[in-house]
Design a protein around this motif. Structure first.
Motif, PDB file in Angstrom:
ATOM      1  N   MET A 142      13.979 -17.402   3.382  1.00 45.36           N
ATOM      2  CA  MET A 142      13.543 -16.014   3.350  1.00 45.36           C
ATOM      3  C   MET A 142      12.014 -15.943   3.305  1.00 45.36           C
ATOM      4  N   ALA A 143      11.470 -15.016   4.065  1.00 43.33           N
ATOM      5  CA  ALA A 143      10.014 -14.842   4.037  1.00 43.33           C
ATOM      6  C   ALA A 143       9.601 -14.411   2.639  1.00 43.33           C
ATOM      7  N   SER A 144       8.337 -14.767   2.299  1.00 38.70           N
ATOM      8  CA  SER A 144       7.929 -14.454   0.929  1.00 38.70           C
ATOM      9  C   SER A 144       7.832 -12.942   0.758  1.00 38.70           C
ATOM     10  N   ASP A 145       8.073 -12.498  -0.452  1.00 32.90           N
ATOM     11  CA  ASP A 145       8.060 -11.066  -0.744  1.00 32.90           C
ATOM     12  C   ASP A 145       6.622 -10.617  -0.964  1.00 32.90           C
ATOM     13  N   LEU A 146       6.160  -9.709  -0.121  1.00 32.92           N
ATOM     14  CA  LEU A 146       4.759  -9.276  -0.198  1.00 32.92           C
ATOM     15  C   LEU A 146       4.590  -7.990  -1.005  1.00 32.92           C
ATOM     16  N   THR A 147       5.676  -7.539  -1.633  1.00 31.86           N
ATOM     17  CA  THR A 147       5.604  -6.243  -2.311  1.00 31.86           C
ATOM     18  C   THR A 147       4.460  -6.179  -3.332  1.00 31.86           C
ATOM     19  N   ASN A 148       4.469  -7.126  -4.275  1.00 32.07           N
ATOM     20  CA  ASN A 148       3.418  -7.071  -5.305  1.00 32.07           C
ATOM     21  C   ASN A 148       2.051  -7.525  -4.800  1.00 32.07           C
ATOM     22  N   PRO A 149       1.969  -8.610  -3.957  1.00 30.23           N
ATOM     23  CA  PRO A 149       0.666  -8.950  -3.371  1.00 30.23           C
ATOM     24  C   PRO A 149       0.027  -7.765  -2.636  1.00 30.23           C
ATOM     25  N   LEU A 150       0.843  -6.955  -1.983  1.00 30.85           N
ATOM     26  CA  LEU A 150       0.303  -5.814  -1.258  1.00 30.85           C
ATOM     27  C   LEU A 150      -0.293  -4.784  -2.227  1.00 30.85           C
ATOM     28  N   LEU A 151       0.398  -4.548  -3.342  1.00 31.78           N
ATOM     29  CA  LEU A 151      -0.128  -3.610  -4.340  1.00 31.78           C
ATOM     30  C   LEU A 151      -1.428  -4.147  -4.937  1.00 31.78           C
ATOM     31  N   ASP A 152      -1.475  -5.468  -5.159  1.00 29.81           N
ATOM     32  CA  ASP A 152      -2.702  -6.092  -5.688  1.00 29.81           C
ATOM     33  C   ASP A 152      -3.864  -5.856  -4.733  1.00 29.81           C
ATOM     34  N   ALA A 153      -3.590  -6.147  -3.440  1.00 28.44           N
ATOM     35  CA  ALA A 153      -4.662  -6.015  -2.447  1.00 28.44           C
ATOM     36  C   ALA A 153      -5.152  -4.567  -2.369  1.00 28.44           C
ATOM     37  N   LEU A 154      -4.219  -3.615  -2.452  1.00 29.28           N
ATOM     38  CA  LEU A 154      -4.614  -2.208  -2.382  1.00 29.28           C
ATOM     39  C   LEU A 154      -5.438  -1.768  -3.592  1.00 29.28           C
ATOM     40  N   SER A 155      -5.032  -2.235  -4.764  1.00 26.92           N
ATOM     41  CA  SER A 155      -5.766  -1.773  -5.947  1.00 26.92           C
ATOM     42  C   SER A 155      -7.156  -2.422  -6.030  1.00 26.92           C
ATOM     43  N   ALA A 156      -7.325  -3.558  -5.319  1.00 24.67           N
ATOM     44  CA  ALA A 156      -8.635  -4.200  -5.338  1.00 24.67           C
ATOM     45  C   ALA A 156      -9.585  -3.572  -4.333  1.00 24.67           C
ATOM     46  N   SER A 157      -9.067  -2.664  -3.501  1.00 27.47           N
ATOM     47  CA  SER A 157      -9.912  -2.121  -2.436  1.00 27.47           C
ATOM     48  C   SER A 157      -9.909  -0.603  -2.488  1.00 27.47           C
ATOM     49  N   GLU A 158     -11.090   0.001  -2.279  1.00 26.01           N
ATOM     50  CA  GLU A 158     -11.184   1.451  -2.255  1.00 26.01           C
ATOM     51  C   GLU A 158     -10.602   1.972  -0.938  1.00 26.01           C
ATOM     52  N   ALA A 159     -10.976   1.270   0.147  1.00 26.37           N
ATOM     53  CA  ALA A 159     -10.588   1.714   1.494  1.00 26.37           C
ATOM     54  C   ALA A 159      -9.207   1.184   1.844  1.00 26.37           C
ATOM     55  N   PRO A 160      -8.598   1.748   2.875  1.00 22.07           N
ATOM     56  CA  PRO A 160      -7.333   1.197   3.360  1.00 22.07           C
ATOM     57  C   PRO A 160      -7.498  -0.263   3.780  1.00 22.07           C
ATOM     58  N   ILE A 161      -6.428  -0.998   3.718  1.00 19.38           N
ATOM     59  CA  ILE A 161      -6.518  -2.415   4.127  1.00 19.38           C
ATOM     60  C   ILE A 161      -5.735  -2.622   5.424  1.00 19.38           C
ATOM     61  N   LEU A 162      -6.149  -3.688   6.124  1.00 17.73           N
ATOM     62  CA  LEU A 162      -5.454  -4.035   7.367  1.00 17.73           C
ATOM     63  C   LEU A 162      -4.567  -5.251   7.100  1.00 17.73           C
ATOM     64  N   SER A 163      -3.318  -5.145   7.471  1.00 17.39           N
ATOM     65  CA  SER A 163      -2.379  -6.217   7.121  1.00 17.39           C
ATOM     66  C   SER A 163      -2.764  -7.558   7.752  1.00 17.39           C
ATOM     67  N   ASN A 164      -3.328  -7.511   8.976  1.00 19.36           N
ATOM     68  CA  ASN A 164      -3.654  -8.795   9.614  1.00 19.36           C
ATOM     69  C   ASN A 164      -4.851  -9.464   8.972  1.00 19.36           C
ATOM     70  N   GLU A 165      -5.667  -8.649   8.251  1.00 19.65           N
ATOM     71  CA  GLU A 165      -6.797  -9.259   7.532  1.00 19.65           C
ATOM     72  C   GLU A 165      -6.364  -9.681   6.137  1.00 19.65           C
TER      73      GLU A 165
END
Ligand code: PHE
Length: 518
Positions: free
Chosen positions: A1-24
């Motif tokens: 199974m692919a790794s679950d990105l649910t919490n990493p995604l929330l981490d990345a969002l809270s660390a950034s003011e602006a929207p994030i790009l998934s490929n970056e």
């Protein structure tokens, strides 16, 4: 199974003011695992996202090879430099391979890397820059290339290809939180007892979710359509005939139906004969085929007065009707052979059953409606629409004073119940009915007339031999079960429906069927 990105995604969002790009943010994760995290978070309004489709350049497998090991021309140059006193042209393929030699030599000349000197190749420069490889390395790293001319050239050489990349521009949603709290899917007695149900996050019910597939048996499409026809018959007051006799005597299958013993239908090419035993007993009461339903429909008081069914008399009548004629018929006038009548066959139609049941009815005649739906066998060449075995739907109506017009009228009602509203009748021939009619129906779906059945009024030779009273008439008709099933399920080859080529998956997943009944 692919790794679950649910919490990493929330981490990345809270660390950034602006929207994030998934490929970056997640360059090494497939966009499908990003998407499943987005679906999960999106359904709770924790994130919002936009799908971006970007065209990217990727290396072909040949491009990858060059990015790692150098271009054709660079390989040629390296081989030439390595030779101590020039390289014989004919030795080149052996050193770098045929393809490299062919493409690389021309390019190396064009770039002025090598020269020809008395049939030998020599280096024309001290060092080279392998631009092709450099460009490919750039593409490999950045998935893009600035120089349009080079890009076109690499594409022409099939070293790169264009591809689509999906990325997501993700921003915080109205219910954004730093952590994804798993929602409970079950409300337990404990939660109710300790009051925690008040604060426990519960997963909203998903009314659009499909249920888990059940591992259960499945009815064959033929069985489903058969059930539809049974319902039509029952609703029209028919009783079901017992069809458990696949093996019949020639008597019930042919002689009782006034089919002469020389009739082509009785040939080996058309009928399957049983080799062992060669001969059956003369017709008799068959306890296994006893149509108990026929009895059950009679009032008990009358049942006790039932006259017995006389098989010997029937046998004699059939013999006489064939050989000399009787009951006003001149017969076929040939020496009737009892042994031929006692040969065993795989029944070629279910009319053999109708004969058995009608003869039984003749002992105590009453208006009656019977039907059967079961398997019959014919020695036919198998093709897309014919098998050596198929199913017949058969109906019989016995009553006083029936007319041909009544049969046509009945057919109109009967076929309308399965959505066929326009009928045509064509005179036909059956040894056991007179008159006989082929039935054609206009099929709305197919937009044409199709033959849907065969019918007729049973001959007096047949009925009076049984002891059916003179003023009682009997309609009979038959159709195949396969035909309407194939039309209903859009199957054009019968072998997809019956036999060893059937796809079990089709049987398991085919939907319930409904005839467009009135
Ligand atoms: N036995 C006929 C057939 O096989 C159908 C049929 C039954 C015709 C009863 C007339 C009466 O096609």
């Amino acid at each position: 199974m692919a790794s679950d990105l649910t919490n990493p995604l929330l981490d990345a969002l809270s660390a950034s003011e602006a929207p994030i790009l998934s490929n970056e943010a997640f360059p090494s994760h497939p966009s499908s695992s990003v998407k499943s995290a987005l679906d999960r978070l999106g359904s709770r309004q924790m994130v919002e996202y936009e799908t971006l489709e970007k065209e990217v350049i990727v290396l072909t497998s040949e491009g990858e090879e060059i990015a790692t090991n150098g271009s054709h021309e660079a390989k040629v140059f390296a081989a030439v430099v390595a030779a101590i006193d020039g390289l014989k042209i004919s030795d080149l393929p052996g050193l770098v391979g045929k393809d490299n030699a062919k493409v690389g030599q021309g390019n190396a000349f064009k770039r002025g890397w090598i020269k020809k000197d008395n049939d030998k190749l020599r280096a024309a420069t001290e060092s080279i820059v392998d631009e092709t490889r450099e460009h490919l390395l750039t593409v490999q790293k950045t998935r893009a290339l600035g120089d349009a001319k080079v890009l076109a050239d690499l594409k022409r050489r099939k070293l790169i290809a264009l591809s689509k990349e999906i990325a997501y521009k993700i921003s915080k949603g109205p219910k954004f939180a730093r952590e994804f709290v798993k929602e409970e899917t079950d409300l337990t007695p404990e939660m109710i007892a300790d009051g925690s149900w008040k604060t426990t996050p519960l997963k909203p019910y998903n009314f659009n979710a499909k249920g888990a597939p059940t591992t259960a048996g499945a009815l064959h499409p033929l069985n489903k359509v058969r059930q539809e026809f049974r319902n039509i018959f029952f609703e029209m007051g028919f009783e079901e005939m017992p069809t458990n006799r696949y093996v019949e005597t020639g008597f019930w299958n042919f002689d009782a139906l006034f089919v002469p013993q020389q009739h082509p239908a009785r040939d080996l090419q058309d009928t399957f004969y049983i080799a062992d035993p060669l001969k059956a007993d003369p017709p008799h009461e068959d306890p296994l085929s006893d149509p108990h339903r026929l009895k059950a429909t009679q009032p008990a008081s009358q049942a006790t007065k039932d006259k017995p069914v006389d098989y010997q008399k029937y046998w004699d009548n059939v013999h006489e009707v064939h050989e000399h004629g009787k009951f006003g018929s001149i017969g076929y006038r040939y020496p009737w052979n009892a042994d031929e009548s006692l040969r065993l066959v795989l029944r070629t139609h279910t009319t053999s059953i109708s004969a058995y049941v009608l003869h039984k009815l003749a002992a105590n005649p009453r208006p009656a409606r019977f039907f059967s739906i079961d398997r019959v066998f014919r020695n036919e060449a198998v093709d897309a629409t014919h098998l050596a075995e198929f199913h017949q739907i058969e109906g019989v109506i016995a009553d006083f004073g029936l007319t041909l017009g009544g049969l046509i009228g009945f057919m109109e009602v009967f076929f309308a119940k399965m959505g066929i509203h326009q009928l045509r009748f064509k005179p036909a021939y059956n040894p056991y009915t007179e008159p006989s009619m082929e039935i054609f129906g206009y099929h709305e779906g197919l937009g044409k007339w199709v033959e849907i059945g065969n019918s007729g009024m049973f001959r007096p030779e047949m009925l009076e031999s049984m002891g059916i009273p003179k003023n009682m008439r009997v309609y009979g008709w038959g159709l195949s079960l396969e035909r309407p099933t194939m039309i209903k399920y859009g199957v054009s080859n019968i072998r997809e429906l019956l036999g060893h080529k059937v796809d079990l998956n089709f049987i398991e997943t085919n939907p319930a069927v409904r005839l467009e009944k009135e």
